[in-house]
Design a protein around this motif. Structure first.
Motif, mmCIF file in Angstrom:
data_model
loop_
_atom_site.group_PDB
_atom_site.id
_atom_site.type_symbol
_atom_site.label_atom_id
_atom_site.label_comp_id
_atom_site.label_asym_id
_atom_site.label_seq_id
_atom_site.Cartn_x
_atom_site.Cartn_y
_atom_site.Cartn_z
ATOM 1 N N GLN A 51 0.837 -1.190 0.000
ATOM 2 C CA GLN A 51 0.000 0.000 0.000
ATOM 3 C C GLN A 51 0.874 1.243 0.000
ATOM 4 N N LEU A 52 0.346 2.329 -0.558
ATOM 5 C CA LEU A 52 1.013 3.611 -0.425
ATOM 6 C C LEU A 52 0.921 4.075 1.028
ATOM 7 N N GLY A 53 1.880 4.869 1.455
ATOM 8 C CA GLY A 53 1.819 5.411 2.818
ATOM 9 C C GLY A 53 3.102 5.295 3.593
ATOM 10 N N GLY A 54 3.951 4.314 3.242
ATOM 11 C CA GLY A 54 5.240 4.184 3.911
ATOM 12 C C GLY A 54 5.125 3.942 5.397
ATOM 13 N N ILE A 55 6.048 4.527 6.152
ATOM 14 C CA ILE A 55 6.134 4.273 7.587
ATOM 15 C C ILE A 55 4.938 4.824 8.344
ATOM 16 N N LEU A 56 4.225 5.793 7.754
ATOM 17 C CA LEU A 56 3.099 6.400 8.470
ATOM 18 C C LEU A 56 1.943 5.430 8.668
ATOM 19 N N CYS A 59 2.227 4.414 12.170
ATOM 20 C CA CYS A 59 2.278 5.488 13.162
ATOM 21 C C CYS A 59 0.861 5.937 13.496
ATOM 22 N N ILE A 60 0.174 5.158 14.334
ATOM 23 C CA ILE A 60 -1.249 5.392 14.560
ATOM 24 C C ILE A 60 -1.510 6.514 15.562
ATOM 25 N N HIS A 61 -0.459 7.085 16.150
ATOM 26 C CA HIS A 61 -0.635 8.214 17.068
ATOM 27 C C HIS A 61 -0.915 9.490 16.274
ATOM 28 N N ASN A 62 -1.465 10.481 16.960
ATOM 29 C CA ASN A 62 -1.768 11.749 16.296
ATOM 30 C C ASN A 62 -0.556 12.686 16.355
ATOM 31 N N GLY A 63 -0.727 13.885 15.790
ATOM 32 C CA GLY A 63 0.354 14.869 15.787
ATOM 33 C C GLY A 63 0.844 15.224 14.402
ATOM 34 N N PHE A 64 0.336 14.530 13.384
ATOM 35 C CA PHE A 64 0.728 14.815 12.003
ATOM 36 C C PHE A 64 -0.240 15.830 11.383
ATOM 37 N N GLY A 65 0.234 16.559 10.383
ATOM 38 C CA GLY A 65 -0.642 17.407 9.588
ATOM 39 C C GLY A 65 -0.839 18.819 10.081
ATOM 40 N N THR A 74 -3.698 11.402 12.502
ATOM 41 C CA THR A 74 -2.826 10.254 12.759
ATOM 42 C C THR A 74 -1.966 10.003 11.519
ATOM 43 N N GLY A 75 -0.957 9.151 11.674
ATOM 44 C CA GLY A 75 -0.107 8.821 10.534
ATOM 45 C C GLY A 75 -0.881 8.244 9.359
ATOM 46 N N PRO A 76 -1.746 7.226 9.585
ATOM 47 C CA PRO A 76 -2.525 6.678 8.469
ATOM 48 C C PRO A 76 -3.447 7.710 7.817
ATOM 49 N N GLN A 156 6.832 -1.278 16.668
ATOM 50 C CA GLN A 156 5.667 -0.500 16.250
ATOM 51 C C GLN A 156 4.888 -1.213 15.152
ATOM 52 N N ARG A 157 5.599 -1.758 14.192
ATOM 53 C CA ARG A 157 4.921 -2.473 13.109
ATOM 54 C C ARG A 157 4.221 -3.727 13.634
#
Length: 243
Positions: A51-56, A59-65, A74-76, A156-157
């Motif tokens: 899937q597209l998205g890489g390491i994010l 990364c199910i925690h918030n703080g992105f964007g 969240t990362g996803p 994490q994975r």
């Protein structure tokens, strides 16, 4: 476990492209979208993940964007924004595909289980493969190398994507943001995090993560401290920490 992997693609196997992006994570997708927005329509993304998205994706925690989208994601969720943009613009991509080589004359040699080995000629190549964590064997720590030692990204994975609980008691070496976030994540999954050790005299993570991931859960942070020895033969039994 089902070993069948579907090759997702919307691009011919080989040919000529203005831009080839190696890596379908947030950086690769952002680069492809930026190139497209500036008039370069002949772009292809190659990524080894399904899937597209890489390491994010893990990364199910918030703080992105906060900077890019002016909202907390969240990362996803952040990765999905870019993956949706890539698909809406019709940018070519090929998943489950590993880049093997890049030649001096800008030829990209890649492979997957459906197409075999193929070649793409490019006018420009963007490398957006991210980085690799140092393995446990690369860390100069005395003792054995039993099962039960993970890099933070591997842990994490296993927890966030594969759904495994990796242990009941843990010591985390390194207080970068991922180390801090994993201390909280393991606690929420019922594990006891005995300590987070940091070799430097200060934490490498954000203050908000120190507060939200350690202090809120009474997890001790030992500064100027490292793991001096690993104990155990088949399974990890304990570690010796020292200043």
């Amino acid at each position: 476990m089902n070993s069948f992997v579907k090759i997702e693609k919307n691009v011919p196997v080989a040919g000529n492209y203005d831009v080839v992006v190696c890596g379908g994570g947030p950086a690769g997708m952002a680069a492809a979208v930026a190139a497209y927005d500036r008039g370069v329509k002949d772009v292809v993304i190659l990524d080894r993940e399904p899937q597209l998205g890489g390491i994010l994706r893990q990364c199910i925690h918030n703080g992105f964007g906060l900077h890019k989208f002016k909202e907390e994601l969240t990362g996803p969720e952040y990765a999905h924004r870019y993956a949706k943009k890539v698909k809406e613009l019709g940018i070519n991509y090929k998943l489950n595909t590993m880049v093997l080589d890049i030649t001096k004359d800008k030829k990209v040699i890649a492979t997957n289980s459906e197409d075999g080995i193929f070649e793409i000629e490019a006018k420009a190549i963007i490398l957006a493969m991210g980085c690799r964590e140092r393995s446990r064997g690369a860390l100069n720590i005395a003792g054995t190398r039993p099962a039960g030692i993970y890099s933070a990204g591997t842990a994490q994975r296993l927890m966030n994507i594969e759904g495994f609980k990796i242990g009941n008691r843990a010591v985390i070496l390194g207080s970068g943001d991922i180390g801090l976030i994993m201390a909280r994540r393991m606690t929420l999954e019922g594990a006891k995090v005995e300590a987070v050790c940091e070799i430097m005299s200060y934490s490498g993570g954000l203050m908000r993560n120190i507060v939200q991931c350690l202090e809120d859960y009474d997890i001790p942070l030992y500064l100027s401290t490292t793991v001096a020895e690993i104990h155990g033969k088949d399974r990890l039994e304990g570690v010796t920490i020292a200043e």
